[in-house]
Write a protein that holds these residues in place. Structure first.
Motif, PDB file in Angstrom:
ATOM      1  N   ILE A   6      86.635  24.921  71.529  1.00 49.56           N
ATOM      2  CA  ILE A   6      87.389  23.660  71.446  1.00 49.56           C
ATOM      3  C   ILE A   6      88.216  23.609  70.165  1.00 49.56           C
ATOM      4  CG2 ILE A   6      87.170  21.152  71.208  1.00 49.56           C
ATOM      5  CD1 ILE A   6      84.627  21.405  73.021  1.00 49.56           C
ATOM      6  N   GLU A   7      87.585  23.918  69.048  1.00 55.20           N
ATOM      7  CA  GLU A   7      88.257  23.853  67.735  1.00 55.20           C
ATOM      8  C   GLU A   7      89.499  24.730  67.684  1.00 55.20           C
ATOM      9  OE1 GLU A   7      89.306  23.239  63.754  1.00 55.20           O
ATOM     10  OE2 GLU A   7      88.028  22.055  65.068  1.00 55.20           O
ATOM     11  N   HIS A   8      89.398  25.952  68.186  1.00 56.86           N
ATOM     12  CA  HIS A   8      90.546  26.851  68.095  1.00 56.86           C
ATOM     13  C   HIS A   8      91.620  26.532  69.121  1.00 56.86           C
ATOM     14  CE1 HIS A   8      89.245  29.247  64.729  1.00 56.86           C
ATOM     15  NE2 HIS A   8      88.035  28.942  65.153  1.00 56.86           N
ATOM     16  N   ARG A   9      91.253  25.915  70.218  1.00 55.50           N
ATOM     17  CA  ARG A   9      92.273  25.393  71.141  1.00 55.50           C
ATOM     18  C   ARG A   9      93.023  24.236  70.488  1.00 55.50           C
ATOM     19  NH1 ARG A   9      88.676  25.832  76.602  1.00 55.50           N
ATOM     20  NH2 ARG A   9      89.583  27.790  77.346  1.00 55.50           N
ATOM     21  N   ARG A  24      93.465  23.798  67.286  1.00 55.26           N
ATOM     22  CA  ARG A  24      94.325  24.391  66.256  1.00 55.26           C
ATOM     23  C   ARG A  24      95.588  24.990  66.868  1.00 55.26           C
ATOM     24  NH1 ARG A  24      90.424  27.528  61.930  1.00 55.26           N
ATOM     25  NH2 ARG A  24      88.973  25.806  61.567  1.00 55.26           N
ATOM     26  N   LEU A  25      95.442  25.711  67.976  1.00 53.45           N
ATOM     27  CA  LEU A  25      96.617  26.282  68.637  1.00 53.45           C
ATOM     28  C   LEU A  25      97.522  25.171  69.161  1.00 53.45           C
ATOM     29  CD1 LEU A  25      94.979  29.295  70.489  1.00 53.45           C
ATOM     30  CD2 LEU A  25      96.624  29.416  68.603  1.00 53.45           C
ATOM     31  N   THR A  57      93.908  34.201  81.721  1.00 53.76           N
ATOM     32  CA  THR A  57      95.354  34.040  81.631  1.00 53.76           C
ATOM     33  C   THR A  57      95.680  33.238  80.373  1.00 53.76           C
ATOM     34  OG1 THR A  57      95.380  31.944  82.842  1.00 53.76           O
ATOM     35  CG2 THR A  57      95.539  33.994  84.165  1.00 53.76           C
ATOM     36  N   VAL A  58      96.925  33.281  79.994  1.00 52.25           N
ATOM     37  CA  VAL A  58      97.388  32.474  78.859  1.00 52.25           C
ATOM     38  C   VAL A  58      97.085  31.004  79.125  1.00 52.25           C
ATOM     39  CG1 VAL A  58      99.478  31.673  77.676  1.00 52.25           C
ATOM     40  CG2 VAL A  58      99.165  34.109  78.120  1.00 52.25           C
ATOM     41  N   ASN A  80      93.835  26.013  78.217  1.00 53.86           N
ATOM     42  CA  ASN A  80      93.367  24.879  79.016  1.00 53.86           C
ATOM     43  C   ASN A  80      92.087  24.305  78.406  1.00 53.86           C
ATOM     44  OD1 ASN A  80      92.201  23.161  80.909  1.00 53.86           O
ATOM     45  ND2 ASN A  80      92.707  24.470  82.644  1.00 53.86           N
ATOM     46  N   THR A  81      92.155  23.069  77.947  1.00 52.23           N
ATOM     47  CA  THR A  81      91.015  22.457  77.256  1.00 52.23           C
ATOM     48  C   THR A  81      89.814  22.246  78.170  1.00 52.23           C
ATOM     49  OG1 THR A  81      91.950  20.261  77.651  1.00 52.23           O
ATOM     50  CG2 THR A  81      92.443  21.310  75.530  1.00 52.23           C
ATOM     51  N   ASP A  82      89.999  22.306  79.479  1.00 50.57           N
ATOM     52  CA  ASP A  82      88.894  22.116  80.411  1.00 50.57           C
ATOM     53  C   ASP A  82      88.307  23.441  80.929  1.00 50.57           C
ATOM     54  OD1 ASP A  82      89.093  19.318  80.323  1.00 50.57           O
ATOM     55  OD2 ASP A  82      90.720  19.363  81.804  1.00 50.57           O
ATOM     56  N   PHE A  83      88.945  24.553  80.576  1.00 53.40           N
ATOM     57  CA  PHE A  83      88.491  25.841  81.120  1.00 53.40           C
ATOM     58  C   PHE A  83      87.388  26.457  80.270  1.00 53.40           C
ATOM     59  CE2 PHE A  83      88.764  30.494  80.860  1.00 53.40           C
ATOM     60  CZ  PHE A  83      88.471  30.827  82.172  1.00 53.40           C
TER      61      PHE A  83
END
Length: 154
Positions: free
Chosen positions: A86-89, A91-92, A139-140, A145-148
């Motif tokens: 979650i944290e690195h998503r 940040r991206l 995939t990219v 995707n925050t839910d994946f």
């Protein structure tokens, strides 16, 4: 401003970075282009771009490594892994909000980052690098995707 004052501004770069920064900001606001420390300003701007790219690369690599660990070691999943994903998503996402043009760079480095994430995941889990597919199983779109969250390896 005299040449001596211009030289003093340039010496601030090595002596007091914050004061150098504030002085150059004020000179730019005053449109006093003759006295700004252009050489060091350009160096700092280039460095900022490199730093943004390096941070993006690091966040992607860590995110991919944790997605691999999550997928290929389901019995060892922890809330800490989910937190890191979650944290690195986030940040991206923040990076793409403030610098949308870096998304192209993200796509360019995705495969290279995946290869590095495989190595990191193998090192951290003790699994053989061959346990992780040579091509990204994500995939990219899934990575961002925050839910994946990946399902088990099969």
């Amino acid at each position: 401003m005299t040449t001596i004052q211009s030289m003093a501004i340039k010496s601030l770069y090595e002596q007091d970075f914050y004061e150098w920064l504030q002085t150059n900001i004020n000179l730019l606001r005053e449109r006093n282009f003759a006295d700004i420390d252009l050489e060091n300003i350009l160096e700092e701007l280039e460095s900022m771009g490199r730093s943004e790219k390096n941070a993006l690369k690091s966040n992607l690599r860590i995110l991919l490594m944790h997605l691999l660990k999550y997928k290929y070691q389901p019995e060892k999943r922890t809330n800490s892994w989910v937190y890191t994903i979650i944290e690195h998503r986030i940040r991206l996402g923040d990076t793409f909000t403030t610098s949308p043009s870096l998304y192209r760079f993200f796509e360019e480095i995705f495969n290279e980052s995946y290869q590095n994430a495989r190595k990191l995941a193998a090192g951290e889990t003790g699994l053989s690098i061959n346990e992780f597919p040579p091509e990204s199983p994500f995939t990219v779109e899934e990575v961002l995707n925050t839910d994946f969250l990946p399902s088990d390896k099969n």
